[in-house]
Design a protein around this motif. Structure first.
Motif, PDB file in Angstrom:
ATOM      1  N   VAL A  46       1.132  -1.017   0.081  1.00 30.00           N
ATOM      2  CA  VAL A  46      -0.033   0.254  -0.416  1.00 30.00           C
ATOM      3  C   VAL A  46       0.886   1.632  -0.078  1.00 30.00           C
ATOM      4  O   VAL A  46       1.304   1.144   0.932  1.00 30.00           O
ATOM      5  N   GLU A  47       0.618   2.124  -0.973  1.00 25.29           N
ATOM      6  CA  GLU A  47       1.747   3.060  -0.714  1.00 25.29           C
ATOM      7  C   GLU A  47       0.937   4.974  -0.443  1.00 25.29           C
ATOM      8  O   GLU A  47       1.260   5.659  -0.398  1.00 25.29           O
ATOM      9  N   ASP A  48      -0.655   4.052  -1.016  1.00 24.76           N
ATOM     10  CA  ASP A  48      -1.131   5.751  -0.454  1.00 24.76           C
ATOM     11  C   ASP A  48      -2.768   5.827   0.541  1.00 24.76           C
ATOM     12  O   ASP A  48      -2.708   4.546  -0.579  1.00 24.76           O
ATOM     13  N   VAL A  49      -3.615   6.676   1.071  1.00 25.80           N
ATOM     14  CA  VAL A  49      -4.500   5.249   1.087  1.00 25.80           C
ATOM     15  C   VAL A  49      -5.377   7.093   1.469  1.00 25.80           C
ATOM     16  O   VAL A  49      -5.138   7.890   1.381  1.00 25.80           O
ATOM     17  N   ARG A  78      -0.241   2.874   5.157  1.00 26.18           N
ATOM     18  CA  ARG A  78       0.554   2.594   3.879  1.00 26.18           C
ATOM     19  C   ARG A  78       1.776   1.682   4.675  1.00 26.18           C
ATOM     20  O   ARG A  78       2.065   1.344   5.774  1.00 26.18           O
ATOM     21  N   GLY A  79       2.521   1.097   3.826  1.00 26.16           N
ATOM     22  CA  GLY A  79       3.396   0.050   4.149  1.00 26.16           C
ATOM     23  C   GLY A  79       2.795  -0.941   3.944  1.00 26.16           C
ATOM     24  O   GLY A  79       4.211  -1.778   4.324  1.00 26.16           O
ATOM     25  N   ASP A  80       1.545  -1.613   4.107  1.00 19.70           N
ATOM     26  CA  ASP A  80       1.124  -2.481   4.083  1.00 19.70           C
ATOM     27  C   ASP A  80       1.430  -3.844   3.023  1.00 19.70           C
ATOM     28  O   ASP A  80       1.229  -2.914   2.064  1.00 19.70           O
ATOM     29  N   SER A 118       1.312 -10.850   7.632  1.00 20.98           N
ATOM     30  CA  SER A 118       2.160 -10.022   8.235  1.00 20.98           C
ATOM     31  C   SER A 118       3.050 -11.223   7.757  1.00 20.98           C
ATOM     32  O   SER A 118       4.570 -11.357   8.933  1.00 20.98           O
ATOM     33  N   VAL A 119       4.119 -11.176   6.474  1.00 21.14           N
ATOM     34  CA  VAL A 119       5.259 -11.656   6.018  1.00 21.14           C
ATOM     35  C   VAL A 119       6.026 -10.854   4.971  1.00 21.14           C
ATOM     36  O   VAL A 119       4.773  -9.670   4.408  1.00 21.14           O
ATOM     37  N   GLY A 120       7.037 -10.281   5.186  1.00 20.70           N
ATOM     38  CA  GLY A 120       7.909  -9.773   3.870  1.00 20.70           C
ATOM     39  C   GLY A 120       7.707  -9.840   2.544  1.00 20.70           C
ATOM     40  O   GLY A 120       6.756 -11.278   2.089  1.00 20.70           O
ATOM     41  N   GLU A 121       7.654  -9.213   1.896  1.00 20.73           N
ATOM     42  CA  GLU A 121       7.296  -9.483   0.217  1.00 20.73           C
ATOM     43  C   GLU A 121       8.245  -9.965  -0.727  1.00 20.73           C
ATOM     44  O   GLU A 121       8.082 -10.301  -1.353  1.00 20.73           O
TER      45      GLU A 121
END
Ligand SMILES: [Zn+2]
Length: 339
Positions: free
Chosen positions: A60-63, A72-74, A130-133
């Motif tokens: 998520v870049e923007d909300v 943001r960042g999720d 809840s994991v990394g990219e």
């Protein structure tokens, strides 16, 4: 996509927040769906084209101002349909019937075979992970967008339960996920009906006990033989043609159920008489995959199921047109896209 067989990679304006409930998601992985092959085969030429793709995981870049749970960042799973999460159908767990439903990559809505896209009703639609990219489970997690949830929906509608005999019509990614779902729900006999050897081999590895490569009457005969003449309790119909639906109804045993998740490309379901006299229930539709993430995610995280095995090719955005071709030619089962 501009027409059947005409898929192009083009620069588009960056998506922006339009409604206060929107989010902008940067796509980290997406894929090409078997249902994308329908327009790839028969879409009429369009001047504007249709942005494609409805399965994604991204950041998520923007909300918008009214988004409260997604941040943001999720890292999020994007189900193939957007839903508000608040209407009565969403509360009943049928998000694909949401009063505000939208289908990504359809009817002018932006698609996920892209670097980024606008997601309406971010709180209701997106599911944070809840994991990394770069988690190794990413291919399996990506199937929560569509194919694993859809295969599971077919099994749920077909009322698959412990010790059942089940048939899966169709050896595409959804059918293969249907095998996983049927096994997960305890089916004892799982008959995969498909004719592509690479796919039926994978189906066996995923839990299919029998494979029927024939079609039509011969296939119906064989399922009867495999089930002591009775037919199967549940049929997962994962194709959507008149022939596949007719087979599904024919192989169901009395009192059995057919779960349809293949987008129907036929005007009516045949075999109304046997359907009636056998008391066969026929149901199904677009899977509320948003509702199923909660149930399926733990089994992916602990390795109980590995739906990511349906991916057998990965391309970047420039490789998408050839990815469509490869899936249409049955050269690839399912193509992952990493923009
Ligand atoms: Zn809703």
């Amino acid at each position: 996509m501009y027409a059947a067989g005409d898929v192009r990679i083009e620069d588009a304006p960056d998506p922006i927040i339009v409604e206060p409930t929107d989010a902008i998601v940067r796509v980290t992985s997406a894929c090409i769906c078997g249902s994308d092959l329908w327009p790839y085969a028969d879409m009429e030429r369009s001047e504007t084209g249709q942005s494609m793709g409805h399965e994604a995981i991204g950041v998520v870049e923007d909300v918008g101002a009214e988004v409260s749970t997604i941040k943001r960042g999720d890292l999020v799973v994007m189900p193939f349909a957007s839903s508000d999460g608040t209407c009565e159908f969403c509360h009943e767990g049928l998000q694909t019937a949401c009063v505000h439903v939208g289908f990504f990559g359809n009817n002018g809505m932006n698609g996920a075979q892209a670097e980024a896209l606008r997601v309406p009703f971010a709180d209701g639609t997106l599911y944070p992970l809840s994991v990394g990219e770069d988690d190794v489970l990413m291919p399996s997690l990506l199937t929560l967008s569509d194919v694993m949830g859809t295969g599971h929906h077919a099994a749920v509608v077909a009322r698959v339960k412990r010790a059942d005999a089940v048939a899966v019509v169709g050896d595409g990614a959804v059918g293969l996920c249907g095998v996983i779902a049927a096994k997960r729900l305890g089916a004892e006999q799982i008959i995969m009906m498909g004719r592509h050897q690479d796919r039926t081999k994978l189906a066996r590895e995923l839990g299919a006990t029998d494979v029927v490569a024939e079609r039509g009457k011969a296939a119906i005969e064989q399922v009867r033989e495999l089930t002591g003449g009775r037919g199967v309790h549940g049929v997962l119909e994962c194709v959507g043609t008149e022939a596949s639906t007719e087979t599904a109804v024919a192989i169901a045993r009395p009192g059995g159920a057919v779960g349809r998740v293949g987008v129907p490309h036929y005007p009516a379901i045949r075999l109304a008489q046997p359907m009636f006299y056998k008391n066969v229930t026929v149901g199904g539709g677009p899977a509320p995959v948003r509702a199923y993430i909660e149930e399926l995610l733990p089994d992916i995280l602990d390795g109980t199921i590995e739906p990511g095995r349906v991916f057998d090719r990965t391309v970047d955005l420039d490789g998408v047109p050839d990815g469509y071709r490869a899936m249409a030619d049955r050269e690839a089962i399912k193509v992952m896209v990493t923009p």
